[in-house]
Write a protein that holds these residues in place. Structure first.
Motif, PDB file in Angstrom:
ATOM      1  N   GLY A   8       0.821  -1.213   0.000  1.00  0.00           N
ATOM      2  CA  GLY A   8       0.000   0.000   0.000  1.00  0.00           C
ATOM      3  C   GLY A   8       0.849   1.255   0.000  1.00  0.00           C
ATOM      4  O   GLY A   8       0.549   2.232  -0.694  1.00  0.00           O
ATOM      5  N   LEU A   9       1.930   1.245   0.768  1.00  0.00           N
ATOM      6  CA  LEU A   9       2.825   2.402   0.810  1.00  0.00           C
ATOM      7  C   LEU A   9       3.534   2.615  -0.523  1.00  0.00           C
ATOM      8  O   LEU A   9       3.728   3.746  -0.964  1.00  0.00           O
ATOM      9  N   VAL A  10       3.916   1.533  -1.168  1.00  0.00           N
ATOM     10  CA  VAL A  10       4.566   1.626  -2.481  1.00  0.00           C
ATOM     11  C   VAL A  10       3.596   2.232  -3.488  1.00  0.00           C
ATOM     12  O   VAL A  10       3.940   3.143  -4.250  1.00  0.00           O
ATOM     13  N   ILE A  11       2.365   1.745  -3.500  1.00  0.00           N
ATOM     14  CA  ILE A  11       1.352   2.267  -4.433  1.00  0.00           C
ATOM     15  C   ILE A  11       1.089   3.742  -4.132  1.00  0.00           C
ATOM     16  O   ILE A  11       1.006   4.567  -5.047  1.00  0.00           O
ATOM     17  N   LEU A  12       0.959   4.093  -2.858  1.00  0.00           N
ATOM     18  CA  LEU A  12       0.714   5.480  -2.472  1.00  0.00           C
ATOM     19  C   LEU A  12       1.866   6.385  -2.905  1.00  0.00           C
ATOM     20  O   LEU A  12       1.651   7.473  -3.435  1.00  0.00           O
ATOM     21  N   SER A  13       3.102   5.939  -2.714  1.00  0.00           N
ATOM     22  CA  SER A  13       4.244   6.767  -3.108  1.00  0.00           C
ATOM     23  C   SER A  13       4.318   6.925  -4.623  1.00  0.00           C
ATOM     24  O   SER A  13       4.689   7.983  -5.125  1.00  0.00           O
ATOM     25  N   MET A  14       3.956   5.891  -5.374  1.00  0.00           N
ATOM     26  CA  MET A  14       3.938   5.999  -6.839  1.00  0.00           C
ATOM     27  C   MET A  14       2.874   7.003  -7.274  1.00  0.00           C
ATOM     28  O   MET A  14       3.100   7.815  -8.177  1.00  0.00           O
ATOM     29  N   ALA A  15       1.727   6.966  -6.631  1.00  0.00           N
ATOM     30  CA  ALA A  15       0.649   7.890  -6.974  1.00  0.00           C
ATOM     31  C   ALA A  15       1.052   9.325  -6.651  1.00  0.00           C
ATOM     32  O   ALA A  15       0.787  10.251  -7.425  1.00  0.00           O
ATOM     33  N   MET A  16       1.720   9.515  -5.533  1.00  0.00           N
ATOM     34  CA  MET A  16       2.163  10.850  -5.133  1.00  0.00           C
ATOM     35  C   MET A  16       3.218  11.384  -6.099  1.00  0.00           C
ATOM     36  O   MET A  16       3.205  12.549  -6.460  1.00  0.00           O
ATOM     37  N   SER A  17       4.138  10.541  -6.530  1.00  0.00           N
ATOM     38  CA  SER A  17       5.177  10.996  -7.452  1.00  0.00           C
ATOM     39  C   SER A  17       4.581  11.328  -8.815  1.00  0.00           C
ATOM     40  O   SER A  17       5.053  12.216  -9.502  1.00  0.00           O
ATOM     41  N   ALA A  18       3.521  10.641  -9.206  1.00  0.00           N
ATOM     42  CA  ALA A  18       2.857  10.955 -10.470  1.00  0.00           C
ATOM     43  C   ALA A  18       2.225  12.332 -10.409  1.00  0.00           C
ATOM     44  O   ALA A  18       2.193  13.063 -11.391  1.00  0.00           O
ATOM     45  N   CYS A  19       1.739  12.717  -9.237  1.00  0.00           N
ATOM     46  CA  CYS A  19       1.148  14.048  -9.082  1.00  0.00           C
ATOM     47  C   CYS A  19       2.191  15.146  -9.166  1.00  0.00           C
ATOM     48  O   CYS A  19       1.896  16.271  -9.509  1.00  0.00           O
ATOM     49  N   HIS A  20       3.428  14.829  -8.828  1.00  0.00           N
ATOM     50  CA  HIS A  20       4.484  15.822  -8.847  1.00  0.00           C
ATOM     51  C   HIS A  20       5.364  15.729 -10.087  1.00  0.00           C
ATOM     52  O   HIS A  20       6.426  16.314 -10.144  1.00  0.00           O
ATOM     53  N   ALA A  21       4.907  14.992 -11.065  1.00  0.00           N
ATOM     54  CA  ALA A  21       5.676  14.881 -12.311  1.00  0.00           C
ATOM     55  C   ALA A  21       5.694  16.245 -12.999  1.00  0.00           C
ATOM     56  O   ALA A  21       4.767  17.031 -12.861  1.00  0.00           O
ATOM     57  N   PRO A  22       6.745  16.553 -13.733  1.00  0.00           N
ATOM     58  CA  PRO A  22       6.812  17.847 -14.419  1.00  0.00           C
ATOM     59  C   PRO A  22       5.610  18.023 -15.333  1.00  0.00           C
ATOM     60  O   PRO A  22       5.239  17.125 -16.080  1.00  0.00           O
ATOM     61  N   SER A  23       4.993  19.209 -15.270  1.00  0.00           N
ATOM     62  CA  SER A  23       3.812  19.463 -16.083  1.00  0.00           C
ATOM     63  C   SER A  23       4.169  20.039 -17.449  1.00  0.00           C
ATOM     64  O   SER A  23       3.307  20.197 -18.289  1.00  0.00           O
ATOM     65  N   ASN A  24       5.430  20.415 -17.660  1.00  0.00           N
ATOM     66  CA  ASN A  24       5.849  20.976 -18.939  1.00  0.00           C
ATOM     67  C   ASN A  24       6.263  19.868 -19.891  1.00  0.00           C
ATOM     68  O   ASN A  24       7.325  19.286 -19.731  1.00  0.00           O
ATOM     69  N   PRO A  25       5.442  19.592 -20.894  1.00  0.00           N
ATOM     70  CA  PRO A  25       5.870  18.589 -21.873  1.00  0.00           C
ATOM     71  C   PRO A  25       7.007  19.166 -22.720  1.00  0.00           C
ATOM     72  O   PRO A  25       7.221  20.373 -22.747  1.00  0.00           O
ATOM     73  N   VAL A  26       7.715  18.320 -23.388  1.00  0.00           N
ATOM     74  CA  VAL A  26       8.807  18.761 -24.255  1.00  0.00           C
ATOM     75  C   VAL A  26       8.206  19.564 -25.407  1.00  0.00           C
ATOM     76  O   VAL A  26       7.283  19.115 -26.078  1.00  0.00           O
ATOM     77  N   VAL A  27       8.718  20.764 -25.605  1.00  0.00           N
ATOM     78  CA  VAL A  27       8.220  21.644 -26.657  1.00  0.00           C
ATOM     79  C   VAL A  27       8.915  21.293 -27.959  1.00  0.00           C
ATOM     80  O   VAL A  27      10.140  21.198 -28.010  1.00  0.00           O
ATOM     81  N   LYS A  28       8.126  21.104 -29.014  1.00  0.00           N
ATOM     82  CA  LYS A  28       8.696  20.789 -30.320  1.00  0.00           C
ATOM     83  C   LYS A  28       9.303  22.059 -30.918  1.00  0.00           C
ATOM     84  O   LYS A  28       8.676  23.107 -30.928  1.00  0.00           O
ATOM     85  N   THR A  29      10.535  21.938 -31.390  1.00  0.00           N
ATOM     86  CA  THR A  29      11.250  23.060 -31.975  1.00  0.00           C
ATOM     87  C   THR A  29      11.605  22.737 -33.423  1.00  0.00           C
ATOM     88  O   THR A  29      12.099  21.659 -33.712  1.00  0.00           O
ATOM     89  N   HIS A  30      11.360  23.701 -34.304  1.00  0.00           N
ATOM     90  CA  HIS A  30      11.669  23.568 -35.728  1.00  0.00           C
ATOM     91  C   HIS A  30      12.804  24.548 -36.016  1.00  0.00           C
ATOM     92  O   HIS A  30      12.652  25.744 -35.815  1.00  0.00           O
ATOM     93  N   GLU A  31      13.958  24.047 -36.481  1.00  0.00           N
ATOM     94  CA  GLU A  31      15.111  24.917 -36.728  1.00  0.00           C
ATOM     95  C   GLU A  31      15.422  25.014 -38.215  1.00  0.00           C
ATOM     96  O   GLU A  31      15.393  24.014 -38.929  1.00  0.00           O
ATOM     97  N   TYR A  32      15.746  26.252 -38.638  1.00  0.00           N
ATOM     98  CA  TYR A  32      16.078  26.518 -40.029  1.00  0.00           C
ATOM     99  C   TYR A  32      17.295  27.430 -40.112  1.00  0.00           C
ATOM    100  O   TYR A  32      17.595  28.166 -39.182  1.00  0.00           O
ATOM    101  N   THR A  33      17.950  27.381 -41.280  1.00  0.00           N
ATOM    102  CA  THR A  33      19.029  28.307 -41.616  1.00  0.00           C
ATOM    103  C   THR A  33      18.700  28.885 -42.982  1.00  0.00           C
ATOM    104  O   THR A  33      17.727  28.470 -43.624  1.00  0.00           O
TER     105      THR A  33
END
Length: 134
Positions: A8-33
């Motif tokens: 139960g503690l393992v499941i609870l800690s996994m759930a808590m860490s999921a709540c604190h996961a970074p909310s910023n997804p990787v931003v797609k960048t398009h590069e040109y020259t």
């Protein structure tokens, strides 16, 4: 019973860490020259970034400029002088334009290499990109 509590503690800690996961997804960048042409119509999403890097030597009078303000992008410009030429007069560097899509719509990026005091002159070089943001 002890095993069940540990589980139960393992499941609870996994759930808590999921709540604190970074909310910023990787931003797609398009590069040109300057050597890379933009597609006829570039599709992007809100939050994505388009970066244009180009060599520039402001001491010649020629500079890269955005021809017209954009409606759906946040625009940032930076210039970084080449390290090897730090003390040289008239040293070249890299101009970077960073366009961040802020809202849906269409816009047309027109970058030109011109001398500011010769506004009637045709640009020495240009780079164009029509973009649809969804």
């Amino acid at each position: 019973m002890k095993g069940l509590v540990c589980f139960g503690l393992v499941i609870l800690s996994m759930a808590m860490s999921a709540c604190h996961a970074p909310s910023n997804p990787v931003v797609k960048t398009h590069e040109y020259t300057i050597e890379q042409k933009c597609p006829t119509l570039k599709n992007m999403k809100v939050g994505e970034v388009l970066i244009f890097n180009v060599s520039e030597n402001p001491s010649t009078g020629y500079q890269w400029q955005l021809l017209e303000p954009l409606k759906i992008f946040k625009t940032e410009e930076t210039y970084l002088q080449n390290n090897s030429d730090e003390k040289a007069v008239g040293a070249s560097g890299t101009k970077t334009f960073r366009f961040t899509a802020e809202k849906p719509g269409q816009d047309y990026i027109q970058l030109v290499h011109v001398r500011a005091w010769e506004s009637s002159q045709q640009p020495d070089q240009k780079w164009l990109c029509r973009i649809r943001v969804s």
